[in-house]
Write a protein that holds these residues in place. Structure first.
Motif, PDB file in Angstrom:
ATOM      1  N   SER A 224      -8.878   9.272   7.813  1.00 27.73           N
ATOM      2  CA  SER A 224      -8.272   9.828   6.594  1.00 27.73           C
ATOM      3  C   SER A 224      -7.926  11.298   6.757  1.00 27.73           C
TER       4      SER A 224
ATOM      5  N   TYR B 288      -1.779   2.690  -7.753  1.00 27.22           N
ATOM      6  CA  TYR B 288      -1.044   3.962  -7.843  1.00 27.22           C
ATOM      7  C   TYR B 288      -0.194   4.002  -9.120  1.00 27.22           C
TER       8      TYR B 288
ATOM      9  N   MET C  54       0.842  -1.194   0.000  1.00 29.89           N
ATOM     10  CA  MET C  54       0.000   0.000   0.000  1.00 29.89           C
ATOM     11  C   MET C  54       0.883   1.252   0.000  1.00 29.89           C
TER      12      MET C  54
ATOM     13  N   ARG D 203       0.678   5.454   0.905  1.00 31.09           N
ATOM     14  CA  ARG D 203      -0.130   6.429   1.632  1.00 31.09           C
ATOM     15  C   ARG D 203      -0.104   7.780   0.904  1.00 31.09           C
TER      16      ARG D 203
ATOM     17  N   THR E 176      -1.722  11.902   1.151  1.00 36.19           N
ATOM     18  CA  THR E 176      -2.590  12.867   1.828  1.00 36.19           C
ATOM     19  C   THR E 176      -3.806  13.101   0.943  1.00 36.19           C
TER      20      THR E 176
ATOM     21  N   ASP F  71      -4.723  11.063   8.848  1.00 43.20           N
ATOM     22  CA  ASP F  71      -3.554  10.315   8.372  1.00 43.20           C
ATOM     23  C   ASP F  71      -3.498  10.127   6.863  1.00 43.20           C
ATOM     24  N   GLY F  72      -4.460  10.681   6.111  1.00 40.91           N
ATOM     25  CA  GLY F  72      -4.482  10.435   4.675  1.00 40.91           C
ATOM     26  C   GLY F  72      -5.066   9.072   4.371  1.00 40.91           C
ATOM     27  N   VAL F  73      -4.945   8.670   3.097  1.00 42.02           N
ATOM     28  CA  VAL F  73      -5.537   7.404   2.653  1.00 42.02           C
ATOM     29  C   VAL F  73      -4.428   6.477   2.158  1.00 42.02           C
ATOM     30  N   GLN F  74      -4.756   5.187   2.061  1.00 37.56           N
ATOM     31  CA  GLN F  74      -3.811   4.223   1.508  1.00 37.56           C
ATOM     32  C   GLN F  74      -4.438   3.555   0.300  1.00 37.56           C
TER      33      GLN F  74
END
Lengths: 346, 346
Positions: free
Chosen positions: B326, B338, B13, B15, B17, B329-332
């Protein structure tokens, strides 16, 4: 006495013409002291229920109307007040009378607002409610309108993931007009099953299927008795539970009326018909579609053909079949029910 | 490539923002040739999906936007046209663009009509649709409005008692505003399960539970492959099937737009996002209740307390929990997703 008491395995049945059924209901309600307007409005719906094979919304309900009156839970001569709440909202204060007369009073205003504005809502407040919603929906489809209706009832149903009753059986009904045909109408409880069906099993001493309810400790149960003292479940798990919550909200606080828990508290053990509100939304296809309405409504017919063409039934087909039979041959009710109804004339 | 391809048992994963997620989506959509307005509107909803833990409505969808454009199934620079259809109806012709920009264009008119008239409808036509409905519902609850939305999709689901797909997964979403709290919102497919979940089982070679679907001969099947070539089933038996039919009707012919069968035919095997319409209804509690609105909305809070107080969850709680995480800590997202997203920038 619940309807199920009138339904032993081989009840003696008595046949009535629809006119006889109508006269019987009217006579009892007048004799009990209801105003002519209340008696006529209630009679129209109970005869429609009996005619369409919905015995649980048929003449049997006349007994409940009289007992609700004796319990002081319905106003015998209530005259509904129609309030023009907003350009697309009409409210009807039933003033403690039955929902049917309030609906009749609001219907022409609702239809007029829907035709003028495209979509409109009828909020019925402070009504005693036992009517099947399809009876009202059908009156809207007869005017060429699409309609959606719902109401809370008494708090008998637990939310998904919970164990305590908070929702009513909270029916949702929908209707779609069809030119030259019976309308497409569905009308179902958001509970897994009607409370009367659980009562039927209890009286017969039969276990109920899993999924209908839980006992007072929150455990799944197949005992009708335990579930009636515990909680019923919604249909369709968390989705049905979400819909039941929606009905509580839009036909409760949104229209300034009681939730199922509040309605049950108001009943205070009298086992009368629930007292609460009802929300009906009407949409006018002519206003949505203008000159193209007929062409688009024809595409809806293609959908119905696609359902029936593969052997599936449209939701109200059984009712329409029963109706055809009743119009030709009248209706049959258990002799014991007929006797109890007639006893109310003394 | 379906989302499930990005979800092996232990994916690597990465991460991001929320700002990085936003920039990534925007850059790809601009690079693909979408107008700034279309790119912004789509980005807002896919970032909201990712933020709320709905990966299937998250950044993954950007791939589908680009492939839909390459397949000629979406208009890259469509400018929605807002049509004042009736006092309580606003129509938005999306002109072949994504639903999100059309919704944005119609939202202020819908809110204004609901506030003026009490209830109003927004009909979005000719849109390419992949948005979760809760994203739109939440924008209405933020304005203090109660909202209901639904749309058809592609004909993958058989009616109760039938064997051939005719309904879409036909989601229904509902929202209720809560002062100082996240709104009460549900958003579910009227199919028993999302199509993506069946695809997930197919890829994993795992059987699916009974009740999800039937094979091409109409028999119940636990083979994901057989069900994807047969038909999915609705949730909740005949009741879910009735609701699915209602969605076809009110978000199809009523608004002059395609049914799920017509939308699938239009797709002609390109596997693009469905092209059809959407219906949103907004109701204004202030207009229903006037000065008593606050008191009645407080009774709705008692209902929510009664649900949560017995340990049951409100429908959107998982999303709100994910959102809190989220925002901190943002998303994964999977590294492979990606990489595929970044490849679209070349």
């Amino acid at each position: 006495m619940p309807l199920t008491a009138y339904l032993p395995k081989e009840p003696t049945m008595i046949r009535l013409t629809l006119d006889e059924a109508r006269t019987l209901s009217l006579s009892i309600l007048r004799h009990a002291g209801f105003s002519e307007a209340q008696a006529q409005a209630v009679t129209a719906t109970v005869v429609a229920g009996e005619r369409d094979g919905c015995a649980s919304h048929g003449l049997y309900r006349v007994l409940g109307c009289v007992s609700s009156l004796k319990a002081g839970k319905v106003v015998a001569d209530a005259e509904p007040e129609v309030i023009d709440q907003a350009p697309s909202i009409v409210r009807v204060d039933a003033r403690g009378g039955f929902s049917q007369l309030a609906f009749q009073a609001g219907l022409p205003v609702l239809a007029d607002k829907a035709r003028t504005n495209g979509i409109a809502a009828l909020a019925i407040n402070r009504c005693v409610h036992f009517s099947a919603l399809w009876v009202e929906i059908e009156q809207l489809t007869e005017l060429g309108l699409v309609a959606l209706a719902c109401n809370p009832s008494h708090a008998w149903v637990a939310p998904a993931g919970g164990s305590k009753p908070i929702f009513g059986t909270n029916p949702i009904a929908f209707g779609w007009p069809r030119a030259g045909k019976h309308p497409f109408i569905f009308d179902f409880a958001t509970s897994a099953i009607a409370r009367g069906d659980i009562e039927l099993h209890r009286r017969a001493g039969k276990p109920i299927p899993e999924g209908w309810g839980i006992d007072a400790s929150g455990q799944p149960s197949t005992s009708a008795e335990a579930v009636m003292n515990g909680a019923m479940l919604t249909f369709g798990g968390h989705k049905g539970s979400a819909l039941a919550a929606m009905v509580e909200l839009i036909a409760g606080p949104l229209i300034g009326d009681l939730t199922s828990a509040e309605s049950l508290a108001y009943d205070a053990g009298s086992k009368s018909s629930p007292y609460h509100g009802e929300l009906i939304i009407a949409l006018d296809p002519q206003r949505f579609l203008g000159a193209a309405a007929d062409a688009h409504l024809a595409r809806a017919e293609a959908l119905f053909d696609g359902i029936e063409g593969q052997g599936a039934r449209l939701p109200s087909q059984r009712r329409y079949d029963a109706r055809a039979g009743s119009l030709a041959d009248g209706v049959q009710i258990p002799q014991a029910l007929y006797d109890d109804l007639n006893a109310l004339l003394n």
